[in-house]
Design a protein around this motif. Structure first.
Motif, PDB file in Angstrom:
ATOM      1  N   PRO A  14      50.573 -19.181  24.587  1.00 37.07           N
ATOM      2  CA  PRO A  14      51.506 -18.886  25.672  1.00 37.07           C
ATOM      3  C   PRO A  14      52.954 -19.082  25.208  1.00 37.07           C
ATOM      4  O   PRO A  14      53.209 -19.727  24.191  1.00 37.07           O
ATOM      5  CB  PRO A  14      51.131 -19.892  26.759  1.00 37.07           C
ATOM      6  CG  PRO A  14      50.275 -20.915  26.105  1.00 37.07           C
ATOM      7  CD  PRO A  14      49.729 -20.325  24.855  1.00 37.07           C
ATOM      8  N   ASP A  15      53.886 -18.514  25.968  1.00 30.10           N
ATOM      9  CA  ASP A  15      55.312 -18.562  25.607  1.00 30.10           C
ATOM     10  C   ASP A  15      55.820 -19.974  25.352  1.00 30.10           C
ATOM     11  O   ASP A  15      56.621 -20.201  24.462  1.00 30.10           O
ATOM     12  CB  ASP A  15      56.166 -17.913  26.698  1.00 30.10           C
ATOM     13  CG  ASP A  15      56.574 -16.509  26.327  1.00 30.10           C
ATOM     14  OD1 ASP A  15      56.280 -16.094  25.196  1.00 30.10           O
ATOM     15  OD2 ASP A  15      57.185 -15.833  27.174  1.00 30.10           O
ATOM     16  N   PHE A  16      55.371 -20.931  26.160  1.00 30.77           N
ATOM     17  CA  PHE A  16      55.907 -22.282  26.011  1.00 30.77           C
ATOM     18  C   PHE A  16      55.468 -22.924  24.698  1.00 30.77           C
ATOM     19  O   PHE A  16      56.049 -23.903  24.266  1.00 30.77           O
ATOM     20  CB  PHE A  16      55.547 -23.162  27.215  1.00 30.77           C
ATOM     21  CG  PHE A  16      54.084 -23.516  27.307  1.00 30.77           C
ATOM     22  CD1 PHE A  16      53.591 -24.639  26.657  1.00 30.77           C
ATOM     23  CD2 PHE A  16      53.225 -22.740  28.063  1.00 30.77           C
ATOM     24  CE1 PHE A  16      52.255 -24.970  26.758  1.00 30.77           C
ATOM     25  CE2 PHE A  16      51.892 -23.065  28.161  1.00 30.77           C
ATOM     26  CZ  PHE A  16      51.394 -24.179  27.509  1.00 30.77           C
ATOM     27  N   MET A  17      54.485 -22.344  24.031  1.00 28.68           N
ATOM     28  CA  MET A  17      54.034 -22.884  22.747  1.00 28.68           C
ATOM     29  C   MET A  17      54.602 -22.105  21.557  1.00 28.68           C
ATOM     30  O   MET A  17      54.405 -22.492  20.418  1.00 28.68           O
ATOM     31  CB  MET A  17      52.514 -22.884  22.684  1.00 28.68           C
ATOM     32  CG  MET A  17      51.883 -23.859  23.652  1.00 28.68           C
ATOM     33  SD  MET A  17      50.112 -23.961  23.457  1.00 28.68           S
ATOM     34  CE  MET A  17      49.975 -24.725  21.860  1.00 28.68           C
ATOM     35  N   ALA A  18      55.295 -21.016  21.818  1.00 33.84           N
ATOM     36  CA  ALA A  18      55.881 -20.213  20.735  1.00 33.84           C
ATOM     37  C   ALA A  18      57.061 -20.969  20.128  1.00 33.84           C
ATOM     38  O   ALA A  18      57.733 -21.744  20.813  1.00 33.84           O
ATOM     39  CB  ALA A  18      56.337 -18.872  21.285  1.00 33.84           C
ATOM     40  N   PRO A  19      57.344 -20.755  18.860  1.00 35.36           N
ATOM     41  CA  PRO A  19      58.485 -21.439  18.250  1.00 35.36           C
ATOM     42  C   PRO A  19      59.797 -20.996  18.896  1.00 35.36           C
ATOM     43  O   PRO A  19      59.933 -19.844  19.322  1.00 35.36           O
ATOM     44  CB  PRO A  19      58.431 -21.018  16.782  1.00 35.36           C
ATOM     45  CG  PRO A  19      57.490 -19.886  16.697  1.00 35.36           C
ATOM     46  CD  PRO A  19      56.650 -19.897  17.937  1.00 35.36           C
ATOM     47  N   TYR A  20      60.739 -21.902  18.956  1.00 41.70           N
ATOM     48  CA  TYR A  20      62.036 -21.606  19.561  1.00 41.70           C
ATOM     49  C   TYR A  20      62.855 -20.732  18.621  1.00 41.70           C
ATOM     50  O   TYR A  20      62.941 -21.007  17.423  1.00 41.70           O
ATOM     51  CB  TYR A  20      62.791 -22.902  19.860  1.00 41.70           C
ATOM     52  CG  TYR A  20      64.157 -22.664  20.441  1.00 41.70           C
ATOM     53  CD1 TYR A  20      64.302 -22.229  21.749  1.00 41.70           C
ATOM     54  CD2 TYR A  20      65.305 -22.850  19.676  1.00 41.70           C
ATOM     55  CE1 TYR A  20      65.546 -21.992  22.287  1.00 41.70           C
ATOM     56  CE2 TYR A  20      66.559 -22.616  20.216  1.00 41.70           C
ATOM     57  CZ  TYR A  20      66.672 -22.187  21.517  1.00 41.70           C
ATOM     58  OH  TYR A  20      67.906 -21.948  22.040  1.00 41.70           O
ATOM     59  N   ARG A  21      63.435 -19.685  19.156  1.00 35.22           N
ATOM     60  CA  ARG A  21      64.333 -18.821  18.385  1.00 35.22           C
ATOM     61  C   ARG A  21      65.700 -18.876  19.019  1.00 35.22           C
ATOM     62  O   ARG A  21      65.849 -18.631  20.211  1.00 35.22           O
ATOM     63  CB  ARG A  21      63.834 -17.382  18.397  1.00 35.22           C
ATOM     64  CG  ARG A  21      62.635 -17.162  17.517  1.00 35.22           C
ATOM     65  CD  ARG A  21      62.290 -15.697  17.369  1.00 35.22           C
ATOM     66  NE  ARG A  21      63.471 -14.937  17.014  1.00 35.22           N
ATOM     67  CZ  ARG A  21      63.617 -13.642  17.257  1.00 35.22           C
ATOM     68  NH1 ARG A  21      62.679 -12.969  17.847  1.00 35.22           N
ATOM     69  NH2 ARG A  21      64.714 -13.006  16.915  1.00 35.22           N
ATOM     70  N   ILE A  22      66.706 -19.151  18.220  1.00 30.99           N
ATOM     71  CA  ILE A  22      68.074 -19.211  18.739  1.00 30.99           C
ATOM     72  C   ILE A  22      68.647 -17.808  18.835  1.00 30.99           C
ATOM     73  O   ILE A  22      68.211 -16.895  18.135  1.00 30.99           O
ATOM     74  CB  ILE A  22      68.977 -20.105  17.854  1.00 30.99           C
ATOM     75  CG1 ILE A  22      69.081 -19.541  16.444  1.00 30.99           C
ATOM     76  CG2 ILE A  22      68.501 -21.530  17.838  1.00 30.99           C
ATOM     77  CD1 ILE A  22      70.135 -20.221  15.578  1.00 30.99           C
ATOM     78  N   ASP A  23      69.645 -17.640  19.706  1.00 35.68           N
ATOM     79  CA  ASP A  23      70.385 -16.391  19.785  1.00 35.68           C
ATOM     80  C   ASP A  23      71.307 -16.325  18.570  1.00 35.68           C
ATOM     81  O   ASP A  23      71.980 -17.301  18.241  1.00 35.68           O
ATOM     82  CB  ASP A  23      71.212 -16.330  21.066  1.00 35.68           C
ATOM     83  CG  ASP A  23      70.343 -16.273  22.315  1.00 35.68           C
ATOM     84  OD1 ASP A  23      69.155 -15.935  22.204  1.00 35.68           O
ATOM     85  OD2 ASP A  23      70.868 -16.565  23.402  1.00 35.68           O
ATOM     86  N   ILE A  24      71.323 -15.187  17.905  1.00 35.11           N
ATOM     87  CA  ILE A  24      72.135 -15.023  16.707  1.00 35.11           C
ATOM     88  C   ILE A  24      73.187 -13.956  16.965  1.00 35.11           C
ATOM     89  O   ILE A  24      72.868 -12.807  17.246  1.00 35.11           O
ATOM     90  CB  ILE A  24      71.270 -14.627  15.496  1.00 35.11           C
ATOM     91  CG1 ILE A  24      70.225 -15.706  15.235  1.00 35.11           C
ATOM     92  CG2 ILE A  24      72.138 -14.407  14.266  1.00 35.11           C
ATOM     93  CD1 ILE A  24      69.214 -15.336  14.187  1.00 35.11           C
TER      94      ILE A  24
END
Length: 110
Positions: A14-24
């Motif tokens: 699920p989304d809450f377990m996906a790695p965090y990606r910062i805005d670039i």
């Protein structure tokens, strides 16, 4: 129990377990308002004051400056813009790219 483990293992996390990606955000952020302030005949210093330092300059094409901008947000398509500023004898001659001057001023800069 084993069937449930296999079922959960086959699913995407699920989304809450996906790695965090910062805005670039990369490059020069150019707005319509900034481009609309450009007028033919402006010096390179005046253009640099309004738009900032160009991202790309070329010693073989000293009369052309390129401003490139990209913004990559999580879950959204990448936003990409570019604008090229052309000079003639050190004075602003024309613009080319994604961000155009306002409708009332378009004839002045192109």
């Amino acid at each position: 129990m084993l069937g449930l483990a296999r079922l959960l293992g086959a699913c995407a996390p699920p989304d809450f377990m996906a790695p965090y990606r910062i805005d670039i955000q990369q490059g020069n952020y150019i707005t319509q308002e900034m481009v609309s302030q450009l007028k033919p005949g402006m010096s390179k210093e005046q253009v640099r004051y309004l738009l900032g330092t160009p991202l790309l300059t070329d010693i073989f094409h000293a009369e052309r400056w390129d401003y490139v901008y990209s913004f990559d947000r999580r879950g959204q398509p990448r936003e990409h813009r570019r604008i090229a500023v052309f000079f003639q004898d050190g004075k602003l001659a024309r613009l080319d790219g994604d961000v155009a001057p306002a409708a009332g001023k378009q004839g002045e800069t192109q």
